[in-house]
Design an enzyme around this catalytic site. Structure first.
Site, PDB file in Angstrom:
ATOM      1  N   HIS A 159       0.839  -1.223   0.000  1.00 41.54           N
ATOM      2  CA  HIS A 159       0.000   0.000   0.000  1.00 41.54           C
ATOM      3  C   HIS A 159       0.865   1.261   0.000  1.00 41.54           C
ATOM      4  O   HIS A 159       0.406   2.317   0.445  1.00 41.54           O
ATOM      5  CB  HIS A 159      -0.940   0.044   1.208  1.00 41.54           C
ATOM      6  CG  HIS A 159      -1.671  -1.238   1.472  1.00 41.54           C
ATOM      7  ND1 HIS A 159      -2.916  -1.509   0.989  1.00 41.54           N
ATOM      8  CD2 HIS A 159      -1.282  -2.348   2.160  1.00 41.54           C
ATOM      9  CE1 HIS A 159      -3.298  -2.721   1.378  1.00 41.54           C
ATOM     10  NE2 HIS A 159      -2.300  -3.256   2.082  1.00 41.54           N
ATOM     11  N   LYS A 286      17.072  21.648 -10.072  1.00 44.44           N
ATOM     12  CA  LYS A 286      16.332  20.452 -10.485  1.00 44.44           C
ATOM     13  C   LYS A 286      17.163  19.405 -11.194  1.00 44.44           C
ATOM     14  O   LYS A 286      18.049  19.714 -11.983  1.00 44.44           O
ATOM     15  CB  LYS A 286      15.187  20.864 -11.419  1.00 44.44           C
ATOM     16  CG  LYS A 286      14.151  21.728 -10.729  1.00 44.44           C
ATOM     17  CD  LYS A 286      13.168  20.911  -9.938  1.00 44.44           C
ATOM     18  CE  LYS A 286      12.007  20.561 -10.856  1.00 44.44           C
ATOM     19  NZ  LYS A 286      11.000  19.785 -10.176  1.00 44.44           N
ATOM     20  N   GLU A 293       9.785   9.164 -16.447  1.00 42.83           N
ATOM     21  CA  GLU A 293       8.400   9.619 -16.632  1.00 42.83           C
ATOM     22  C   GLU A 293       7.864   9.205 -18.006  1.00 42.83           C
ATOM     23  O   GLU A 293       6.725   8.773 -18.147  1.00 42.83           O
ATOM     24  CB  GLU A 293       8.326  11.143 -16.480  1.00 42.83           C
ATOM     25  CG  GLU A 293       8.623  11.615 -15.065  1.00 42.83           C
ATOM     26  CD  GLU A 293       8.891  13.113 -15.039  1.00 42.83           C
ATOM     27  OE1 GLU A 293       7.925  13.882 -15.003  1.00 42.83           O
ATOM     28  OE2 GLU A 293      10.072  13.512 -15.075  1.00 42.83           O
TER      29      GLU A 293
END
Ligand code: ARG
Length: 459
Positions: A159, A286, A293
């Site tokens: 989970h 970043k 992705e």
């Protein structure tokens, strides 16, 4: 004849409408099967000569002409024509320009229906092989990670909540299992697709004394397809490839998602190398996991291709229908996406650095050794597991209320929950001991992981 189509214009006086030509043509995409088309034609011509259907000199002219066509295609000088619809008629028309009359004999005993089915099978088979090789490399990269971190504890999740500590190596090898099954599915599909449609002709076979065994063998097929109707109307081979590719892409998306989460500042479980990260044009700090992705997303187009082709094939009567020309672009796109995705994942995995300290620190949070405590109560004090679960739950609640971890509770506090608890309990509350104890076959203990790494290496 001059205004109508040169290949089938005998009974036509007028040429097709421009829009008709545009919707009908597949040359814009099926040129990707040029090599397979020439290969199949060479096998067919050699067989026609061997069986005496055409003369040896015609076959030789065809063979040489086809080699010239192939070199023009590969050299980028071949002039494709939309009026000639598809790769099959483009190749044949160019052959005619090159060698004249003998070119017209190549199409004896075959049709574009068995031709396209053959070319496409060859193309899919080539790409199955490329995907299997790409999977070999990806699995190798995962096994490399597993070997380096066979005994590095990290949190195991259910989970996405901390469940029990596992090892980094164990987690990496879980993906090796998935990609190995993908490899198996592709190999299974390859074995089933490896039959030759060539010689099924339009749908009914042919009266010429052709030798289908001979062309099958020349093209590396195990045998000819046994039913000519099925041979020209079957696209199961493409569907099986897409189904295997879909499952594989789904696996890639799961690992990709973990890499996205793990490389975040909140997790810091892995650092993707510079080669596999991208920066931001505005935020200098970043390091974005763009490739991961994109891999998370690529599954969409691959599954989409699978659904699209199933939908094309659904309800089609036997045998060939032009609907089936809509089979190729989907498969080409899915194959490209899959191969690119496998290569990108392999590169990311090979280059990434697991943050051993962050993994270990996270492994110790979230009361990850609560099950070890319950198991200890069962083993050492003879408690039924349900009661041990209850006692442990009470201890977790107590620790949580005071902002502590389980090992921070004193023995007196432990004994409040159950008087039989002794100092020895602290031995099972550390994550290293926890993972080392999970020695069942397939479990996360470092010894098990090392044994699995050996098994992978031996393959
Ligand atoms: N371009 C066609 C395809 O991809 C080749 C077969 C055409 N056959 C026909 N009977 N029109 O399906």
């Amino acid at each position: 004849m001059t205004d109508s189509n040169a290949m089938w214009g005998g009974r036509f006086a007028d040429r097709p409408d421009e829009v008709m030509e545009a919707i009908n043509a597949s040359i814009g995409f099926d040129r990707r099967m040029a090599r397979q088309d020439v290969e199949a034609s060479r096998a067919h011509a050699a067989m026609l000569a061997a069986t005496g259907v055409i003369s040896g000199s015609d076959a030789e002219a065809i063979r040489e002409g086809l080699l010239t066509v192939l070199s023009e295609i590969e050299g980028g000088t071949f002039a494709y024509s939309t009026a000639l619809e598809d790769i099959h008629m483009n190749v044949e028309a160019r052959l005619k320009e090159l060698i004249g009359e003998p070119a017209g004999r190549l199409h004896t005993g075959r049709s574009r229906n068995d031709q396209v089915a053959t070319d496409f099978r060859l193309w899919v088979r080539d790409h199955v092989d490329l995907a299997v090789t790409a999977l070999d490399k990806l699995i190798d990269a995962l096994v490399g990670q597993a070997e380096a971190g066979a005994d590095w504890p990290m949190p195991g999740f259910t989970h996405l909540q901390v469940a029990q500590p596992v090892t980094w190596g164990h987690h990496m090898l879980a993906y090796a299992e998935m990609f190995d099954r993908d490899r198996g599915r592709l190999r299974d599909a390859r074995a089933r697709m490896n039959e030759s449609p060539l010689g099924a002709a339009a749908l009914a076979g042919t009266g010429f004394p052709i030798d289908r065994e001979m062309t099958a063998e020349a093209l590396g097929f195990d045998r000819p397809c046994a039913n000519s109707l099925d041979a020209v109307s079957d696209r199961d081979f493409a569907l099986e490839f897409l189904a295997a590719a879909s499952i594989c892409a789904m696996h890639l998306s799961r690992l990709a998602e973990e890499l996205v989460v793990w490389s975040s500042a909140q997790f810091r479980f892995v650092r993707l190398s510079d080669r596999w990260s991208t920066g931001s044009s505005i935020m200098p700090q970043k390091r974005n996991p763009d490739a991961a992705e994109l891999l998370r997303a690529k599954v969409g187009r691959i599954v989409g291709a699978n659904v699209a082709l199933l939908t094309v094939m659904k309800g089609l009567p036997l045998a060939y229908s032009k609907d089936m020309q809509e089979d190729k672009e989907q498969v080409f796109d899915a194959a490209d996406s899959l191969l690119l995705g496998l290569a990108a994942m392999e590169g990311m995995v090979r280059d990434m650095t697991a943050n051993r300290d962050a993994l270990a620190a996270a492994a110790a949070t979230g009361f990850s050794t609560a099950t070890d405590l319950a198991d200890w109560l069962v083993r050492e004090l003879g408690l039924p597991f349900r009661e041990a679960h209850h006692v442990t739950g009470a201890l977790v609640a107590k620790a949580e209320a005071r902002g502590l971890d389980l090992p921070d509770l004193t023995l007196v506090e432990m004994q409040d929950a159950h008087p039989g608890i002794t100092q020895a309990v602290y031995g099972v509350l550390g994550v290293e001991n926890s993972v080392a104890s999970r020695t069942s076959y397939g479990g996360t203990a470092p010894d098990q992981v090392r044994a699995q790494v050996e098994r992978w290496r031996a393959r």
